[in-house]
Design an enzyme around this catalytic site. Structure first.
Site, mmCIF file in Angstrom:
data_model
loop_
_atom_site.group_PDB
_atom_site.id
_atom_site.type_symbol
_atom_site.label_atom_id
_atom_site.label_comp_id
_atom_site.label_asym_id
_atom_site.label_seq_id
_atom_site.Cartn_x
_atom_site.Cartn_y
_atom_site.Cartn_z
ATOM 1 N N HIS A 7 0.831 -1.191 -0.041
ATOM 2 C CA HIS A 7 -0.019 0.271 0.035
ATOM 3 C C HIS A 7 0.948 1.154 -0.143
ATOM 4 C CE1 HIS A 7 -3.265 -2.730 1.109
ATOM 5 N NE2 HIS A 7 -2.367 -3.384 1.691
ATOM 6 N N ARG A 10 2.474 2.725 3.511
ATOM 7 C CA ARG A 10 1.946 3.806 4.418
ATOM 8 C C ARG A 10 1.144 2.860 5.527
ATOM 9 N NH1 ARG A 10 -3.394 3.548 2.948
ATOM 10 N NH2 ARG A 10 -4.041 5.224 4.065
ATOM 11 N N ASP A 38 3.100 -3.386 -6.934
ATOM 12 C CA ASP A 38 3.306 -1.890 -7.198
ATOM 13 C C ASP A 38 4.039 -1.694 -5.701
ATOM 14 O OD1 ASP A 38 1.688 -1.567 -4.776
ATOM 15 O OD2 ASP A 38 0.187 -1.004 -5.704
ATOM 16 N N GLY A 39 4.602 -0.481 -5.709
ATOM 17 C CA GLY A 39 5.344 0.317 -4.505
ATOM 18 C C GLY A 39 6.804 0.410 -4.942
ATOM 19 N N GLY A 40 6.865 1.849 -5.114
ATOM 20 C CA GLY A 40 8.318 2.419 -5.461
ATOM 21 C C GLY A 40 8.810 2.367 -6.946
ATOM 22 N N ARG A 62 2.294 7.128 -7.029
ATOM 23 C CA ARG A 62 3.136 8.309 -6.785
ATOM 24 C C ARG A 62 3.588 8.792 -8.038
ATOM 25 N NH1 ARG A 62 5.594 6.560 -1.094
ATOM 26 N NH2 ARG A 62 5.208 4.542 -2.399
HETATM 27 C C1 LIG Z 1 -2.684 9.456 -3.690
HETATM 28 C C2 LIG Z 1 -2.629 8.075 -3.327
HETATM 29 C C3 LIG Z 1 -3.711 7.433 -2.183
HETATM 30 C C4 LIG Z 1 -3.564 5.965 -2.021
HETATM 31 N N1 LIG Z 1 -4.661 5.754 -1.133
HETATM 32 C C5 LIG Z 1 -4.459 4.571 -0.680
HETATM 33 C C6 LIG Z 1 -5.295 3.919 0.272
HETATM 34 O O1 LIG Z 1 -6.353 4.525 0.466
HETATM 35 N N2 LIG Z 1 -5.428 2.660 0.711
HETATM 36 C C7 LIG Z 1 -4.252 1.844 0.405
HETATM 37 O O2 LIG Z 1 -4.150 0.725 0.615
HETATM 38 N N3 LIG Z 1 -3.241 2.389 -0.547
HETATM 39 C C8 LIG Z 1 -3.510 3.597 -0.941
HETATM 40 N N4 LIG Z 1 -2.457 4.237 -1.827
HETATM 41 C C9 LIG Z 1 -1.460 3.036 -2.140
HETATM 42 C C10 LIG Z 1 -1.399 2.506 -3.731
HETATM 43 O O3 LIG Z 1 -2.677 1.702 -3.672
HETATM 44 C C11 LIG Z 1 -0.370 1.880 -4.136
HETATM 45 O O4 LIG Z 1 -0.209 0.710 -3.443
HETATM 46 C C12 LIG Z 1 0.997 2.593 -4.229
HETATM 47 O O5 LIG Z 1 0.622 4.093 -4.488
HETATM 48 C C13 LIG Z 1 2.099 2.171 -5.066
HETATM 49 O O6 LIG Z 1 3.156 2.528 -4.504
HETATM 50 P P1 LIG Z 1 3.856 3.805 -5.459
HETATM 51 O O7 LIG Z 1 2.940 4.994 -5.083
HETATM 52 O O8 LIG Z 1 5.276 3.819 -4.951
HETATM 53 O O9 LIG Z 1 3.875 3.851 -7.122
HETATM 54 C C14 LIG Z 1 -2.422 5.405 -2.385
HETATM 55 C C15 LIG Z 1 -1.616 5.902 -3.089
HETATM 56 C C16 LIG Z 1 -1.399 7.357 -3.482
HETATM 57 C C17 LIG Z 1 -0.400 7.732 -4.445
#
Ligand SMILES: Cc1cc2nc3c(=O)[nH]c(=O)nc-3n(C[C@H](O)[C@H](O)[C@H](O)COP(=O)(O)O)c2cc1C
Length: 133
Positions: A7, A10, A38-40, A62
């Site tokens: 996620h 976070r 996903d992730g990074g 992101r």
């Molecule tokens: C603006 C934003 C909101 C997100 N909201 C949630 C959320 O509410 N719940 C969740 O589990 N992950 C959330 N995520 C995480 C995404 O689902 C995803 O796992 C993550 O963005 C992937 O990693 P990356 O941002 O490094 O590409 C969110 C990500 C972003 C960028």
């Protein structure tokens, strides 16, 4: 489909990263269903690494937000074009013509050459301050 994600890091601070657990999940799935991770993933080479490790798809969070913030949908499209170009260059330099040719033999662990900061959890801290954590 199996979705491998922490996620965006976070939910559980200091949990294992998606790329770290990906190989063992790919092995457990054994090709029965597609695996998305996903992730990074911030560069084309990051995406190539994930597919070499056995993922079928890579998700971007992101990076797409950064593109949109920088210049709306046109910047997001440009961001994706840059990623595509980076992927093409990487595959070309590897001598790979298709995704199917990638496998884990293309991956080798290496220590980081610098401390990631710009997209890290503490982007405004100095290296010394970061080492405190
Ligand atoms: C603006 C934003 C909101 C997100 N909201 C949630 C959320 O509410 N719940 C969740 O589990 N992950 C959330 N995520 C995480 C995404 O689902 C995803 O796992 C993550 O963005 C992937 O990693 P990356 O941002 O490094 O590409 C969110 C990500 C972003 C960028």
């Amino acid at each position: 489909m199996i979705y491998v994600s922490n996620h965006g890091g976070r939910q559980l601070d200091h949990g294992r990263g998606a790329m770290e657990v990906l190989p063992e999940i790919v092995a457990a799935v054994g090709g029965r269903v597609p695996v998305i991770v996903d992730g990074g993933f911030n560069r084309g080479t990051d995406i190539v690494k994930a597919l070499a490790a056995g993922a079928d798809l890579v998700g971007l969070g992101r990076m797409q937000c950064i593109g949109l913030a920088a210049g709306g949908s046109a910047a997001l499209v440009r961001l994706l074009e840059i990623l595509e170009t980076e992927i093409q260059i990487c595959l070309g330099l590897l001598g790979v013509n298709t995704w199917a040719e990638l496998d884990p033999s293309y991956l080798h662990p290496a220590p980081p050459v610098s401390t990631g900061a710009t997209l890290g959890s503490f982007p405004l801290l100095t290296l010394e301050e970061q080492s405190f954590y």
